[in-house]
Design a protein around this motif. Sequence first.
Motif, PDB file in Angstrom:
ATOM      1  N   PHE A 228       6.278 -15.982   3.440  1.00  0.00           N
ATOM      2  CA  PHE A 228       5.365 -16.894   2.752  1.00  0.00           C
ATOM      3  C   PHE A 228       4.495 -16.147   1.747  1.00  0.00           C
ATOM      4  N   SER A 229       4.204 -16.805   0.626  1.00  0.00           N
ATOM      5  CA  SER A 229       3.247 -16.296  -0.356  1.00  0.00           C
ATOM      6  C   SER A 229       1.852 -16.717   0.092  1.00  0.00           C
TER       7      SER A 229
ATOM      8  N   SER B 287      16.706  -6.693  -4.190  1.00  0.00           N
ATOM      9  CA  SER B 287      15.983  -7.056  -2.979  1.00  0.00           C
ATOM     10  C   SER B 287      15.452  -8.475  -3.144  1.00  0.00           C
ATOM     11  N   VAL B 288      14.877  -9.010  -2.066  1.00  0.00           N
ATOM     12  CA  VAL B 288      14.238 -10.322  -2.092  1.00  0.00           C
ATOM     13  C   VAL B 288      12.757 -10.130  -2.421  1.00  0.00           C
ATOM     14  N   PHE B 289      12.234 -10.970  -3.324  1.00  0.00           N
ATOM     15  CA  PHE B 289      10.844 -10.867  -3.786  1.00  0.00           C
ATOM     16  C   PHE B 289      10.069 -12.118  -3.388  1.00  0.00           C
ATOM     17  N   ILE B 290       8.882 -11.892  -2.816  1.00  0.00           N
ATOM     18  CA  ILE B 290       7.933 -12.960  -2.538  1.00  0.00           C
ATOM     19  C   ILE B 290       6.639 -12.616  -3.267  1.00  0.00           C
TER      20      ILE B 290
ATOM     21  N   TYR C  87       5.537  -8.667  -2.091  1.00  0.00           N
ATOM     22  CA  TYR C  87       6.343  -7.795  -1.245  1.00  0.00           C
ATOM     23  C   TYR C  87       7.820  -8.052  -1.472  1.00  0.00           C
ATOM     24  N   TYR C  88       8.619  -7.086  -1.012  1.00  0.00           N
ATOM     25  CA  TYR C  88      10.061  -7.078  -1.235  1.00  0.00           C
ATOM     26  C   TYR C  88      10.751  -6.848   0.109  1.00  0.00           C
ATOM     27  N   VAL C  89      11.906  -7.465   0.290  1.00  0.00           N
ATOM     28  CA  VAL C  89      12.655  -7.389   1.549  1.00  0.00           C
ATOM     29  C   VAL C  89      14.093  -6.989   1.239  1.00  0.00           C
TER      30      VAL C  89
ATOM     31  N   ALA D  11      13.008 -17.967  -2.032  1.00  0.00           N
ATOM     32  CA  ALA D  11      12.884 -16.539  -2.343  1.00  0.00           C
ATOM     33  C   ALA D  11      13.526 -16.283  -3.697  1.00  0.00           C
ATOM     34  N   VAL D  12      13.229 -15.115  -4.268  1.00  0.00           N
ATOM     35  CA  VAL D  12      13.786 -14.723  -5.563  1.00  0.00           C
ATOM     36  C   VAL D  12      14.452 -13.355  -5.417  1.00  0.00           C
ATOM     37  N   VAL D  13      15.659 -13.239  -5.936  1.00  0.00           N
ATOM     38  CA  VAL D  13      16.347 -11.955  -5.960  1.00  0.00           C
ATOM     39  C   VAL D  13      15.908 -11.190  -7.208  1.00  0.00           C
ATOM     40  N   THR D  14      15.501  -9.934  -7.014  1.00  0.00           N
ATOM     41  CA  THR D  14      15.000  -9.114  -8.109  1.00  0.00           C
ATOM     42  C   THR D  14      15.666  -7.746  -8.098  1.00  0.00           C
ATOM     43  N   ASP D  15      15.634  -7.078  -9.239  1.00  0.00           N
ATOM     44  CA  ASP D  15      16.090  -5.688  -9.295  1.00  0.00           C
ATOM     45  C   ASP D  15      14.932  -4.735  -9.588  1.00  0.00           C
TER      46      ASP D  15
END
Length: 301
Positions: free
Chosen positions: A200-201, A65-68, A208-210, A52-56
Amino acid sequence: MKKIYLLALAIGAFTLSANAQIIEDDIESYSLGPLFEDHWSSWSGAPGPDNAVVTDAFAQSGSQSVFIGGDGVQDALLLLGNQTTGTYELTFFMYIPTDKTGYINFQGATENGGAGAGGNGVFNSGNITFNLDGMNPGIVEDIDADGTVYNTYSYPQNFWFEVKFLFDLSALTYTLSIDGVDGAPVAFGADATVGGIDFFSIDANNEYYVDDVLFVDAAAGVDDFSASKFSVYPNPVQDILNIKSASSVDNVVVYDILGKVVLQENPGKISPAINMSNLPSGAYMVQVTIDNATKTVKVIK
């Protein structure tokens, strides 16, 4: 990783705290970029492109949030500790931009921090799809790889919404709730373990973001976490900010980016509406207090 139906397969760690909380994660403690630490792992069980990737870019609370995304490679696992007895509740919030797709599933026993069954995965749920193949915007389907549709839901595009799982290890069922609407219980598909959630991508249109993950021992009660059990919408907001809550909201304080209080209300009721029409466009931090517990979310106007 997406569940693929194979007939042969079809036949075939955390310590609980006294207050029942196992995970409470608002994604604010991580650096921006790939996420592989604490309870966040990947299908491979190792740091790499499937993390996962952390994004702002978006956030339900705070600023991260977490980005997929849509590379078809990201395959992040939220590890839930391979629970085998009890009843557990997992909630998190998702944000899916208009016409984008998303995908998750519920995994059984994980191995070495990655997918179980020798890396093939242990699929205890169907394929939980958001806007399947880009043809069903705003629709969630929990559908097995053999085509069996367990439940269908709707979700708001371009807004944060709640996703909730109730895992019953006595009955070996999970109940999925989307945006406050419960589906019918579904039997575990493979084993008797709550291992993790797979983010999953699924395709090139995936985005989407979590945020705001909460995993608790439901048998011990979840009332202590009422401050985490709310959402705000719409976000971005024009005039009225709605706070969706299960309990009475005691206090709402709105801060500008300099930390100055620009609006304060004491609603004293469930799911209040906050009038932000007099505030100029910009970013705000909205602090919500419920039962003496406080949480802050980022709102754009």
